[in-house]
Motif scaffolding. Structure first.
Motif, short mmCIF file in Angstrom:
data_model
loop_
_atom_site.label_atom_id
_atom_site.label_comp_id
_atom_site.label_asym_id
_atom_site.label_seq_id
_atom_site.Cartn_x
_atom_site.Cartn_y
_atom_site.Cartn_z
N LEU A 128 7.24 4.77 13.44
CA LEU A 128 6.88 6.15 13.99
C LEU A 128 5.88 6.11 15.05
CD1 LEU A 128 6.61 8.46 10.88
CD2 LEU A 128 8.29 8.11 12.39
N TYR A 154 -3.15 -22.65 -3.53
CA TYR A 154 -2.41 -22.34 -4.52
C TYR A 154 -0.98 -22.64 -4.62
CZ TYR A 154 -1.91 -17.78 -2.18
OH TYR A 154 -1.51 -16.87 -1.36
N ASP A 205 9.46 3.79 7.25
CA ASP A 205 8.92 2.38 8.05
C ASP A 205 9.78 2.13 9.25
OD1 ASP A 205 8.35 -0.60 8.33
OD2 ASP A 205 7.43 -0.23 6.41
N GLY A 253 -3.90 -7.53 -1.45
CA GLY A 253 -2.99 -6.30 -1.40
C GLY A 253 -2.37 -6.08 -2.88
N PHE A 254 -1.80 -6.93 -3.19
CA PHE A 254 -1.23 -6.75 -4.76
C PHE A 254 -2.06 -6.49 -5.66
CE2 PHE A 254 2.12 -8.09 -2.18
CZ PHE A 254 3.34 -7.48 -2.68
N LEU A 255 -3.26 -7.12 -5.54
CA LEU A 255 -4.64 -7.07 -6.60
C LEU A 255 -5.15 -5.71 -6.65
CD1 LEU A 255 -5.76 -8.69 -8.73
CD2 LEU A 255 -7.49 -9.46 -6.82
N ALA A 290 1.00 -1.10 -0.02
CA ALA A 290 0.04 0.02 0.05
C ALA A 290 0.85 1.29 -0.01
CB ALA A 290 -1.04 0.02 1.04
N TYR A 303 -6.83 -6.99 3.19
CA TYR A 303 -7.21 -8.43 3.20
C TYR A 303 -6.32 -9.06 2.22
CZ TYR A 303 -10.57 -12.37 3.38
OH TYR A 303 -11.07 -13.66 3.48
N ARG A 304 -6.96 -9.95 1.62
CA ARG A 304 -6.24 -11.08 0.69
C ARG A 304 -5.91 -10.26 -0.72
NH1 ARG A 304 -9.77 -16.70 0.13
NH2 ARG A 304 -8.70 -16.06 -1.94
N CYS A 351 3.09 -7.54 6.04
CA CYS A 351 2.35 -8.76 5.56
C CYS A 351 2.65 -8.84 4.10
CB CYS A 351 0.82 -8.36 5.66
SG CYS A 351 -0.18 -9.58 5.11
N SER A 352 3.07 -7.75 3.22
CA SER A 352 3.29 -7.79 1.95
C SER A 352 4.43 -8.75 1.67
CB SER A 352 3.48 -6.59 1.17
OG SER A 352 2.53 -5.65 1.56
N GLY A 391 1.68 -14.05 -1.96
CA GLY A 391 1.68 -15.25 -2.91
C GLY A 391 1.93 -14.40 -4.18
N GLY A 392 1.48 -13.35 -4.32
CA GLY A 392 1.65 -12.37 -5.83
C GLY A 392 0.85 -12.92 -6.85
N MET A 393 -0.27 -13.62 -6.55
CA MET A 393 -1.23 -13.93 -7.83
C MET A 393 -1.93 -12.49 -8.02
SD MET A 393 -2.71 -17.30 -6.95
CE MET A 393 -3.54 -16.95 -5.55
#
Ligand SMILES: Cc1cc2nc3c(=O)[nH]c(=O)nc-3n(C[C@H](O)[C@H](O)[C@H](O)COP(=O)(O)OP(=O)(O)OC[C@H]3O[C@@H](n4cnc5c(N)ncnc54)[C@H](O)[C@@H]3O)c2cc1C
Length: 360
Positions: A184, A246, A50, A328-330, A31, A325-326, A59-60, A64-66
């Protein structure tokens, strides 16, 4: 002291600064980084902050990166597919090595009704028989009779993609990165805190629960296997009555196997039952996975709102991007673009913003 260069236009507030908007982004997960990109592209002067080791603590790191907007329609609202299609185009342009091989959904013969149910709930696929499965994935030849092939989906390697995006942000957009040992605190996250900023964008994932009280954690466990006995070109979902699993090829004989979805926020704790489920699915896909080396076992907690949909929210001088949620990349790139339009143009996106946005 932060310089306020915003102007009210009806109910919304738009940016009218002669100087570049100074934006402080807290959190360097998917994000935070996609948001840094979206704001920098609009000419903002961006700093990302960060904890000490950055994305490696979020979490990132475990995803899986699908990039599978069609498959996700099986269990997610249409807005996720909409954000997903936009994000898919983003990743193809933003980072190298996004294989456009589509994805495959398979089920053992006894679970073929699950395949039909999956097909009814989604779109963008072709039914494939055993020989076509063998053409697509030669190592699966003769192992499955039926499947669904989603030709326009893609996947990426999250850790490499985040590293590539970070490099691009530094080199192309002069985004500054700062890593503080403990992250921070609340005071430093205010616009007037730290070096001063016109806007703070909070992308702390589940850590933002201190402010966003309706955020909850959904644990996801994963593992990475190494095998030279099997190769795959694309992610394969194995339908399973308890957890759909997966397998994502990561290159050089590595495969990410994921992921459980458990309603708790026990970061890092991985159970034997979950490993049995994940390894069982990998073994059902191909017995060579039984001989594979376990390279990594990991877990993290997905930040989710009660309806599992992402949100942009504003509290004071801070804009929050959260609840990925599930997805992030999407979903993050599409959400990040909207966040920049909210900040610069006073835009309103009802699909991802609460109705109380006018109180901002
Ligand atoms: C096993 C697993 C598999 C997944 N697979 C997929 C997938 O295939 N596709 C997909 O789209 N999504 C997937 N996801 C979901 C995805 O990983 C999340 O939706 C996404 O990572 C959330 O990103 P984020 O940037 O909001 O949070 P995070 O990645 O958690 O980033 C938050 C960042 O904020 C930092 N931070 C926290 N507090 C502070 C502070 N006080 N100061 C400074 N920094 C701070 C953290 O260090 C961290 O770097 C998966 C998740 C899991 C667990």
């Amino acid at each position: 002291m932060a310089s306020t260069q915003t102007e009210s236009t009806g109910n919304a507030t738009a940016w009218h600064g002669a100087n570049a908007m100074r934006v402080r982004i807290v959190g360097a997960g998917v994000a935070g980084l996609t948001c840094a990109h979206a704001f920098a592209e609009r000419g903002a002067q961006v700093t990302v902050i960060d904890r000490k080791s950055g994305s490696g603590q979020g979490c990132s790191w475990y995803a899986g990166g699908m990039l599978a907007p069609w498959c996700e329609r099986e269990s997610a609202e249409p807005i996720i597919a909409e954000l997903g299609h936009e994000s898919l185009a983003y990743w193809r342009e933003a980072v190298p090595d996004v294989p456009n091989e589509g994805s495959l959904v398979l089920a053992p013969p006894r679970d073929v009704p699950d395949l039909r149910r999956f097909a009814r709930r989604t779109d963008g696929f072709q039914w494939v028989d055993g020989s076509r499965i063998g053409e697509l994935e030669p190592d699966l030849d003769g192992r499955f009779d039926q499947g669904l092939f989603f030709p326009t989906e893609a996947h990426l390697e999250p850790r490499k993609a985040l590293a590539a995006l970070t490099r691009r942000l530094v080199q192309e957009y002069r985004v500054a990165f700062r890593f503080e040992a403990d992250g921070l605190d609340e005071e430093q996250r205010q616009p007037e805190g730290a070096d001063g900023a016109d806007l703070v964008v909070d992308c702390r994932g589940l850590a933002a629960r201190d402010t966003l009280a309706d955020l909850r954690g959904v644990k996801g466990e994963m593992l990475v296997l190494y095998s030279t006995e099997v190769s795959l070109k694309r992610p394969v979902r194995m339908l399973h009555p308890r957890i759909p699993v997966y397998i994502v090829p990561r290159g050089d004989g590595h495969f990410m196997i994921g992921a459980t979805s458990i309603e708790n926020d026990e970061r890092g704790r991985v159970t034997g039952r979950s490993m049995l489920e994940l390894l069982g699915a990998a073994y059902a896909l191909h017995p060579a996975f039984g001989e594979a080396e376990i390279v990594e076992i990991g877990a993290d907690v997905r930040p989710a709102f009660p309806d599992n949909l992402p949100r942009l929210r504003k509290r004071g001088g801070t804009l929050y991007i959260n609840g990925l949620y599930r997805h992030g990349f999407l979903a993050a790139p599409a959400l990040a673009r909207r966040a920049a339009e909210v900040a610069f143009d006073g835009a309103y996106f009802p699909e991802v913003m609460d109705e109380d946005h006018r109180q901002w």
